[in-house]
Write a protein that holds these residues in place. Sequence first.
Motif, PDB file in Angstrom:
ATOM      1  N   SER A 330       0.840  -1.195   0.000  1.00 33.89           N
ATOM      2  CA  SER A 330       0.000   0.000   0.000  1.00 33.89           C
ATOM      3  C   SER A 330       0.874   1.242   0.000  1.00 33.89           C
ATOM      4  O   SER A 330       1.867   1.314   0.731  1.00 33.89           O
ATOM      5  CB  SER A 330      -0.903  -0.003   1.237  1.00 33.89           C
ATOM      6  OG  SER A 330      -1.646   1.181   1.326  1.00 33.89           O
ATOM      7  N   ARG A 331       0.511   2.214  -0.827  1.00 33.74           N
ATOM      8  CA  ARG A 331       1.199   3.506  -0.866  1.00 33.74           C
ATOM      9  C   ARG A 331       2.711   3.348  -1.043  1.00 33.74           C
ATOM     10  O   ARG A 331       3.515   4.022  -0.397  1.00 33.74           O
ATOM     11  CB  ARG A 331       0.913   4.309   0.405  1.00 33.74           C
ATOM     12  CG  ARG A 331      -0.565   4.639   0.602  1.00 33.74           C
ATOM     13  CD  ARG A 331      -0.782   5.426   1.877  1.00 33.74           C
ATOM     14  NE  ARG A 331      -2.203   5.652   2.114  1.00 33.74           N
ATOM     15  CZ  ARG A 331      -2.693   6.254   3.195  1.00 33.74           C
ATOM     16  NH1 ARG A 331      -1.866   6.688   4.138  1.00 33.74           N
ATOM     17  NH2 ARG A 331      -3.988   6.430   3.338  1.00 33.74           N
ATOM     18  N   GLY A 332       3.097   2.439  -1.880  1.00 34.83           N
ATOM     19  CA  GLY A 332       4.509   2.275  -2.178  1.00 34.83           C
ATOM     20  C   GLY A 332       5.272   1.421  -1.192  1.00 34.83           C
ATOM     21  O   GLY A 332       6.451   1.142  -1.388  1.00 34.83           O
ATOM     22  N   PHE A 333       4.624   0.992  -0.085  1.00 32.31           N
ATOM     23  CA  PHE A 333       5.308   0.147   0.896  1.00 32.31           C
ATOM     24  C   PHE A 333       5.201  -1.316   0.469  1.00 32.31           C
ATOM     25  O   PHE A 333       4.143  -1.778   0.035  1.00 32.31           O
ATOM     26  CB  PHE A 333       4.678   0.300   2.287  1.00 32.31           C
ATOM     27  CG  PHE A 333       4.975   1.610   2.934  1.00 32.31           C
ATOM     28  CD1 PHE A 333       6.212   1.851   3.512  1.00 32.31           C
ATOM     29  CD2 PHE A 333       4.019   2.609   2.969  1.00 32.31           C
ATOM     30  CE1 PHE A 333       6.485   3.070   4.117  1.00 32.31           C
ATOM     31  CE2 PHE A 333       4.281   3.831   3.568  1.00 32.31           C
ATOM     32  CZ  PHE A 333       5.518   4.061   4.140  1.00 32.31           C
ATOM     33  N   LYS A 334       6.288  -2.019   0.606  1.00 26.00           N
ATOM     34  CA  LYS A 334       6.259  -3.452   0.352  1.00 26.00           C
ATOM     35  C   LYS A 334       5.820  -4.176   1.621  1.00 26.00           C
ATOM     36  O   LYS A 334       6.198  -3.801   2.722  1.00 26.00           O
ATOM     37  CB  LYS A 334       7.634  -3.939  -0.085  1.00 26.00           C
ATOM     38  CG  LYS A 334       8.083  -3.388  -1.434  1.00 26.00           C
ATOM     39  CD  LYS A 334       9.426  -3.956  -1.837  1.00 26.00           C
ATOM     40  CE  LYS A 334       9.836  -3.426  -3.210  1.00 26.00           C
ATOM     41  NZ  LYS A 334      11.152  -3.963  -3.634  1.00 26.00           N
ATOM     42  N   GLY A 335       5.043  -5.222   1.432  1.00 23.47           N
ATOM     43  CA  GLY A 335       4.591  -5.967   2.599  1.00 23.47           C
ATOM     44  C   GLY A 335       5.734  -6.649   3.317  1.00 23.47           C
ATOM     45  O   GLY A 335       5.774  -6.703   4.549  1.00 23.47           O
ATOM     46  N   LEU A 336       6.697  -7.162   2.544  1.00 19.65           N
ATOM     47  CA  LEU A 336       7.817  -7.899   3.128  1.00 19.65           C
ATOM     48  C   LEU A 336       9.072  -7.551   2.339  1.00 19.65           C
ATOM     49  O   LEU A 336       9.133  -7.738   1.130  1.00 19.65           O
ATOM     50  CB  LEU A 336       7.531  -9.403   3.052  1.00 19.65           C
ATOM     51  CG  LEU A 336       8.537 -10.356   3.679  1.00 19.65           C
ATOM     52  CD1 LEU A 336       8.680 -10.087   5.169  1.00 19.65           C
ATOM     53  CD2 LEU A 336       8.098 -11.801   3.451  1.00 19.65           C
ATOM     54  N   GLN A 337      10.070  -7.038   3.035  1.00 22.73           N
ATOM     55  CA  GLN A 337      11.276  -6.585   2.353  1.00 22.73           C
ATOM     56  C   GLN A 337      12.517  -7.172   3.011  1.00 22.73           C
ATOM     57  O   GLN A 337      12.609  -7.235   4.242  1.00 22.73           O
ATOM     58  CB  GLN A 337      11.348  -5.053   2.378  1.00 22.73           C
ATOM     59  CG  GLN A 337      12.520  -4.481   1.606  1.00 22.73           C
ATOM     60  CD  GLN A 337      12.472  -2.965   1.518  1.00 22.73           C
ATOM     61  OE1 GLN A 337      11.573  -2.338   2.079  1.00 22.73           O
ATOM     62  NE2 GLN A 337      13.429  -2.381   0.822  1.00 22.73           N
ATOM     63  N   PHE A 338      13.470  -7.593   2.162  1.00 20.12           N
ATOM     64  CA  PHE A 338      14.725  -8.167   2.648  1.00 20.12           C
ATOM     65  C   PHE A 338      15.885  -7.268   2.217  1.00 20.12           C
ATOM     66  O   PHE A 338      15.989  -6.890   1.047  1.00 20.12           O
ATOM     67  CB  PHE A 338      14.926  -9.574   2.081  1.00 20.12           C
ATOM     68  CG  PHE A 338      13.879 -10.556   2.524  1.00 20.12           C
ATOM     69  CD1 PHE A 338      14.047 -11.291   3.681  1.00 20.12           C
ATOM     70  CD2 PHE A 338      12.716 -10.725   1.782  1.00 20.12           C
ATOM     71  CE1 PHE A 338      13.079 -12.192   4.096  1.00 20.12           C
ATOM     72  CE2 PHE A 338      11.741 -11.622   2.187  1.00 20.12           C
ATOM     73  CZ  PHE A 338      11.919 -12.354   3.350  1.00 20.12           C
ATOM     74  N   THR A 339      16.743  -6.929   3.170  1.00 23.66           N
ATOM     75  CA  THR A 339      17.895  -6.086   2.877  1.00 23.66           C
ATOM     76  C   THR A 339      19.149  -6.706   3.481  1.00 23.66           C
ATOM     77  O   THR A 339      19.198  -6.984   4.690  1.00 23.66           O
ATOM     78  CB  THR A 339      17.701  -4.667   3.466  1.00 23.66           C
ATOM     79  OG1 THR A 339      16.489  -4.103   2.959  1.00 23.66           O
ATOM     80  CG2 THR A 339      18.875  -3.769   3.104  1.00 23.66           C
TER      81      THR A 339
END
Length: 366
Positions: A330-339
């Motif tokens: 939503s609104r450019g946010f990823k639900g799950l992000q790996f860094t």
Amino acid sequence: MLNTKMIGNKIAEARKKTNISQAQLSERLYISPQAVGKWERGESMPDITTFNRLAEILGVDLNYFSEHIQTQATEPTSPDPLIKQSDELLFKKPEKRPSWDMSLGNWVDADFSGLKNLHEKFSSSNMQRCKFIGSNLSGLLLRTNNVDSCDFSNSDISRSQIQTSNLANNIFRNCLLKETGFSKSHIKDCDFSGSNLTGADFKKSNYVESCDFSESDITHCHIQGSSLANSIFKNCSLKETEVSGSHVNGCDFTDADFTGVGFKSGAFVNNTIANAVWNRSSFIGMQIDDVHFEGTLEDCYFENCTFKRVTFQNSRLVNTFFKNNSLFKSRGFKGLQFTDCQADRITYEFLKSGKADVIGIKLLAS
């Protein structure tokens, strides 16, 4: 039957020997000087709880107040060993204690420190600014109690039941609360730091808010249908604890150990989990929002979860499964992000098949 006149004389005698006035004695007992005067005139008598405190202040044994036992000053000595032996046997007989019940009471600024075997004797009571320091309260039942600003530090409250009660601003520091059950209670601004809550139950709509459980042992607990909000669990051990149908929001789990913890059918939202240990931990049917994972996750399991603004950064994922999860965007946010993460082959493939963005994950060397 107790002789009130005789007891009054003994209170007066012991008070004078300790060089304290009626006013000073009344102040230490949280009563009026007039009440002390009535005792000493034989017009009334202390209750059993006050007798305990009175004996402590006056430096005498409870037996001192018995009409059948003489005081030390008037006790005769006998050269006959048979008589002495008979007296000793008589003294060792269990004394009869009056039954007392302080339920349905209103207790303010009372000192019950060191008491034992209270059980149901405080049920449905209002307790404010009372002290129970170093008491043995195991098996205690608090039902529909209001407990505010009381100090239970260093007490044994194991195998007790706290039901439909309001607990606010209380100190339970370094307490033994093993196998104690909390149900349908509101617990707010209480200090449980350094306590042992092994096997404790928080079930049936408990609301725990702004409490401090730092450095506590919360292993093998059951948290069911409850809400944990804005509380501190720093450096806690939560090993093998089950959390089901519960909402955990805004809590600080820095340096906590989640080994074997199972979260099921609830929410884990906006919690701090820096340097936490994740081993054999599972999230099933959970809503996970605004959480930042780091460090090693080994043998962990995420199934049927909804992820919203969840990040894994500098994490090492080993034998950790992601199955049938929903990645909310939503609104450019990823639900799950790996860094800057690393994962073994099987974990990597589970994430990839679940359409997760695996750009920030490198495969661990075989």
